[in-house]
Design a protein around this motif. Structure first.
Motif, PDB file in Angstrom:
ATOM      1  N   PHE A 231      55.634  36.601  30.069  1.00  0.00           N
ATOM      2  CA  PHE A 231      55.593  38.057  30.201  1.00  0.00           C
ATOM      3  C   PHE A 231      54.231  38.613  29.795  1.00  0.00           C
ATOM      4  O   PHE A 231      53.694  39.505  30.473  1.00  0.00           O
ATOM      5  N   ILE A 232      53.663  38.092  28.702  1.00  0.00           N
ATOM      6  CA  ILE A 232      52.347  38.569  28.266  1.00  0.00           C
ATOM      7  C   ILE A 232      51.305  38.301  29.335  1.00  0.00           C
ATOM      8  O   ILE A 232      50.511  39.176  29.714  1.00  0.00           O
ATOM      9  N   VAL A 233      51.290  37.081  29.851  1.00  0.00           N
ATOM     10  CA  VAL A 233      50.309  36.710  30.875  1.00  0.00           C
ATOM     11  C   VAL A 233      50.511  37.530  32.148  1.00  0.00           C
ATOM     12  O   VAL A 233      49.558  38.064  32.722  1.00  0.00           O
ATOM     13  N   ALA A 234      51.764  37.652  32.595  1.00  0.00           N
ATOM     14  CA  ALA A 234      52.046  38.364  33.844  1.00  0.00           C
ATOM     15  C   ALA A 234      51.768  39.856  33.719  1.00  0.00           C
ATOM     16  O   ALA A 234      51.208  40.467  34.647  1.00  0.00           O
ATOM     17  N   ALA A 235      52.162  40.464  32.603  1.00  0.00           N
ATOM     18  CA  ALA A 235      51.979  41.906  32.428  1.00  0.00           C
ATOM     19  C   ALA A 235      50.497  42.267  32.379  1.00  0.00           C
ATOM     20  O   ALA A 235      50.042  43.190  33.071  1.00  0.00           O
ATOM     21  N   ILE A 236      49.746  41.545  31.559  1.00  0.00           N
ATOM     22  CA  ILE A 236      48.312  41.837  31.455  1.00  0.00           C
ATOM     23  C   ILE A 236      47.610  41.558  32.782  1.00  0.00           C
ATOM     24  O   ILE A 236      46.757  42.330  33.232  1.00  0.00           O
ATOM     25  N   SER A 237      47.971  40.468  33.422  1.00  0.00           N
ATOM     26  CA  SER A 237      47.327  40.090  34.685  1.00  0.00           C
ATOM     27  C   SER A 237      47.563  41.134  35.767  1.00  0.00           C
ATOM     28  O   SER A 237      46.626  41.542  36.469  1.00  0.00           O
ATOM     29  N   CYS A 238      48.804  41.581  35.917  1.00  0.00           N
ATOM     30  CA  CYS A 238      49.106  42.521  37.008  1.00  0.00           C
ATOM     31  C   CYS A 238      48.469  43.874  36.760  1.00  0.00           C
ATOM     32  O   CYS A 238      47.928  44.483  37.693  1.00  0.00           O
ATOM     33  N   VAL A 239      48.479  44.356  35.526  1.00  0.00           N
ATOM     34  CA  VAL A 239      47.898  45.669  35.238  1.00  0.00           C
ATOM     35  C   VAL A 239      46.381  45.647  35.413  1.00  0.00           C
ATOM     36  O   VAL A 239      45.798  46.495  36.102  1.00  0.00           O
ATOM     37  N   VAL A 240      45.732  44.652  34.808  1.00  0.00           N
ATOM     38  CA  VAL A 240      44.261  44.592  34.860  1.00  0.00           C
ATOM     39  C   VAL A 240      43.776  44.307  36.276  1.00  0.00           C
ATOM     40  O   VAL A 240      42.822  44.924  36.754  1.00  0.00           O
ATOM     41  N   SER A 241      44.427  43.367  36.963  1.00  0.00           N
ATOM     42  CA  SER A 241      43.970  43.003  38.311  1.00  0.00           C
ATOM     43  C   SER A 241      44.127  44.161  39.282  1.00  0.00           C
ATOM     44  O   SER A 241      43.230  44.432  40.099  1.00  0.00           O
ATOM     45  N   VAL A 242      45.249  44.870  39.218  1.00  0.00           N
ATOM     46  CA  VAL A 242      45.464  45.992  40.138  1.00  0.00           C
ATOM     47  C   VAL A 242      44.501  47.135  39.825  1.00  0.00           C
ATOM     48  O   VAL A 242      43.944  47.752  40.745  1.00  0.00           O
ATOM     49  N   TYR A 243      44.254  47.395  38.545  1.00  0.00           N
ATOM     50  CA  TYR A 243      43.328  48.480  38.189  1.00  0.00           C
ATOM     51  C   TYR A 243      41.913  48.161  38.662  1.00  0.00           C
ATOM     52  O   TYR A 243      41.240  48.999  39.276  1.00  0.00           O
ATOM     53  N   ILE A 244      41.447  46.940  38.390  1.00  0.00           N
ATOM     54  CA  ILE A 244      40.078  46.570  38.775  1.00  0.00           C
ATOM     55  C   ILE A 244      39.942  46.505  40.292  1.00  0.00           C
ATOM     56  O   ILE A 244      38.939  46.946  40.861  1.00  0.00           O
TER      57      ILE A 244
END
Length: 293
Positions: free
Chosen positions: A89-102
């Motif tokens: 969950f930590i990896v997926a949550a951070i990855s999806c938020v940061v990747s979509v924002y950038i």
């Protein structure tokens, strides 16, 4: 009183053709729906059965071993179920938020600004989109090992930040739903660029961003290739796919299909929750688009 209009032969054939097309369309949609739902229904049914039943027969009638399979998964200290779910969950949550924002910020930069290498930048990003992850995996793994960053979250999150697919989808959505006049109006009102992007542009892009966040979360949650190369299965930071794959090692000892299906059923719960949380933005965007159209 007006007389009923008699339909011509051409109009009758047209109506019959329309009915036939609708029947074919509904039939195809039903078949596709059944094919899509069947694996999910099979999973829900199989997690209620024991190993002997699963290896001997196949049917879609629920069994009576749900609690037994649940206890096997929860009581197995070797699985570290909740720790691995937390890691994923930590990896997926951070990855999806940061990747979509950038990716959205990058798409906005190429959409709203004119500069000399604009076309080259777009082509370069599209070329990266066509490069498989496996091509650069060896060099990335060697770099991570040289830096001593194995068995941690960072090397799993970092590759997900660069998401050319998300960039392309959001940029196409911008071109159809984001008038540049809105950006210009924000600049005239004195808003700086990051304020315009965060509080003017992003609310318009919520449907596209929600869709991509779902896709990125699912991709990161189900990712097995990179975690398998960078994290040991017995490490405390092991993700859920590694734990599920580790059950295959028990095949020659006490492999239990009921236990495996229960673990898979538990693994998809966060995916369903994320979809339910973000789907409202998708539906809202579709409804807004239909009103505008």
């Amino acid at each position: 009183m007006a007389k009923n209009k008699t339909l011509s032969a051409k109009e009758i054939r047209g109506r019959r053709l329309l009915i036939l097309r609708r029947v074919i369309a509904y039939f195809v949609l039903i078949v596709v729906c059944v094919v899509a739902i069947f694996p999910f229904v099979t999973l829900l049914v199989n997690l209620t059965k024991d190993h002997a039943t699963l290896t001997s027969t196949f049917n879609l009638f629920p069994g009576k071993e749900f609690l037994n399979n649940w206890n096997k998964v929860i009581d197995d200290s070797n699985l570290a179920l909740f720790q691995s779910m937390f890691n994923s969950f930590i990896v997926a949550a951070i990855s999806c938020v940061v990747s979509v924002y950038i990716a959205t910020l990058t798409a906005y930069g190429l959409y709203a600004y004119d500069f000399r290498l604009k076309k080259f930048a777009f082509i370069f990003i599209m070329v990266i989109l066509m490069v498989p992850t496996q091509v650069s995996a060896l060099g990335y793994v060697n770099m991570v090992r040289a830096w001593g960053m194995t068995n941690s979250y960072i090397p799993l999150i970092f590759p997900m930040i660069a998401a050319p697919g998300v960039f392309f989808f959001v940029k196409q959505y911008m071109e159809s739903s984001l008038p540049l006049e809105i950006v210009e109006a924000g600049r005239i009102d004195g808003g700086h660029e990051f304020y315009i992007f965060n509080f003017v542009v992003m609310p318009i892009l919520k449907p596209a961003m929600a869709v991509q966040m779902i896709f990125q979360f699912v991709a990161s949650w189900n990712s097995y290739f990179m975690p398998q190369l960078l994290i040991d299965t017995n490490n405390k930071n092991a993700t859920l796919p590694l734990i599920i794959a580790g059950l295959q090692a028990e095949a020659n000892r006490n492999f239990d299909l009921g236990k495996v299906y229960m673990l898979l059923g538990i693994a998809i719960i966060p995916l369903i929750i994320v979809y339910l949380c973000l789907s409202k933005f998708i539906i809202r965007g579709v409804a807004l688009g239909s009103v505008k159209g």
